[in-house]
Design an enzyme around this catalytic site. Sequence first.
Site, short mmCIF file in Angstrom:
data_model
loop_
_atom_site.label_atom_id
_atom_site.label_comp_id
_atom_site.label_asym_id
_atom_site.label_seq_id
_atom_site.Cartn_x
_atom_site.Cartn_y
_atom_site.Cartn_z
N GLU A 1 -33.71 -38.11 12.60
CA GLU A 1 -33.03 -39.20 11.87
C GLU A 1 -33.39 -40.58 12.39
O GLU A 1 -33.37 -41.54 11.64
CB GLU A 1 -31.51 -39.00 11.94
CG GLU A 1 -30.75 -39.97 11.08
CD GLU A 1 -29.28 -39.63 10.99
OE1 GLU A 1 -28.61 -40.21 10.12
OE2 GLU A 1 -28.79 -38.81 11.76
N GLN B 1 -27.78 -37.76 1.20
CA GLN B 1 -27.46 -36.72 2.18
C GLN B 1 -26.01 -36.30 2.08
O GLN B 1 -25.11 -37.13 2.25
CB GLN B 1 -27.75 -37.26 3.59
CG GLN B 1 -27.31 -36.33 4.72
CD GLN B 1 -27.68 -36.89 6.08
OE1 GLN B 1 -28.85 -36.93 6.44
NE2 GLN B 1 -26.69 -37.33 6.84
N GLY B 2 -25.75 -35.02 1.80
CA GLY B 2 -24.40 -34.51 1.67
C GLY B 2 -23.97 -33.75 2.92
O GLY B 2 -23.99 -32.51 2.92
N TYR B 3 -23.60 -34.48 3.95
CA TYR B 3 -23.14 -33.87 5.21
C TYR B 3 -21.64 -34.11 5.43
O TYR B 3 -20.84 -33.21 5.32
CB TYR B 3 -23.93 -34.47 6.39
CG TYR B 3 -25.24 -33.79 6.71
CD1 TYR B 3 -25.91 -32.99 5.79
CD2 TYR B 3 -25.84 -33.97 7.95
CE1 TYR B 3 -27.11 -32.39 6.10
CE2 TYR B 3 -27.05 -33.36 8.27
CZ TYR B 3 -27.68 -32.58 7.35
OH TYR B 3 -28.87 -31.98 7.66
N SER B 4 -21.27 -35.35 5.76
CA SER B 4 -19.90 -35.65 6.18
C SER B 4 -18.88 -35.38 5.08
O SER B 4 -19.16 -35.54 3.89
CB SER B 4 -19.79 -37.12 6.61
OG SER B 4 -20.57 -37.37 7.74
N SER C 1 -20.29 -40.65 16.15
CA SER C 1 -19.55 -41.60 16.98
C SER C 1 -20.07 -41.58 18.42
O SER C 1 -20.73 -40.63 18.86
CB SER C 1 -18.06 -41.25 16.98
OG SER C 1 -17.84 -40.02 17.65
#
Length: 382
Positions: free
Chosen positions: A234, A114-117, A362
Amino acid sequence: MDFGFGTGEDVFRQEARDWLRAHPPGDDPRRWERELGQGGWIGIGWGVEGYGNRRAGLTQQVVWAEEYARAAAPARLGHIGENLLAPTLVAYGTKEQQDRFLPGIARGETLWCQGYSEPGAGSDLAALRTRAVRDGDGAYRVTGQKIWTSLALDADWCFVLARTEEGSRRHHGLSFLLVPMDQPGRIEVRPIRQMSGTSEFNEVFFDGALAQAHDVVGGEGNGWTVAMGLLALERGVSTLAQQIGFEQELRQVVRLAVDSGAVHDPVLKDRLVRQWAELRTMRWNALRTLGGGATPGPEAAGAPNVAKLLWGRWHQRLGELAMQVKGPAGAAGPGPWSESYELDELQRLFLFSRADTIYGGSDEIQRTVIAERILGLPKEPR
């Protein structure tokens, strides 16, 4: 409220147990994924079949997740493809995209990350700066950096949230692209060594990586909607399996407390009982919310966000409790005669759980989502 399972689930549970006993995982995680696929156990919760997967109802999905955890089967290399990307393709993808990608996931042959953050866009995902620009052939060239990317070293593909509209800001102008990882010189993966000594997470650098136009999910510019839909998926059933793992860790701490005599400390004993009671409460809450029938999207985020707040801090307290039970030995390695400093399971639990309230969103972000999107409280001025 009745949290029990019926006769049909009991039969399914026995089938799952028998299969897991007859198929030991071995040491090759890729082979294990393929074996799960051959058994039809990948994609049982997709709501569609015909891709080599069996189809199971919600309670049967819970049963499979629990039995898998109870069997101490290994962490899944295919988790991200099966539980994140595949349901997203079912909800937002075209039939062509589903027919192209779901079979490989169901067979355990195609692994995803997964390429998110990004370094400047973690919990504030809308601040991402990775760009995808159309080239002369109509495809996209992806340039930027992603971070905390689980399983990137093993992945064949990455679903990437990138900015496709020049000059766009925040959640506007984003697209959800499917990018093949086998692009030497255009994609670099660097493992991140953690203080626990492991390297589950990675940095990923894209330098003009190619993504085909027909591999945009949900259409260009609709990436934020697709990304939020994915995040709503998720946690789901996997939360219950995670709790089985927590239960096994708690039992290990209790066993150590009994063997060492630490359990006779009334304060520590009270903490152990509280951990057990809170874990049972989290299970009941997860079972209750799973039956809510919510559809993907930001409005469905309330239950997963509450669950994340509950288990993140609970798991940290368990790590702290484990070190309290171990006493001074918790701060020591195996001894000066050892050639390397090796952590035991409870030490790794303590160190890794320090991040539980940060990764996956967070605690501050979870509370903001609950306050603004679920309770309708006024947003903070920007």
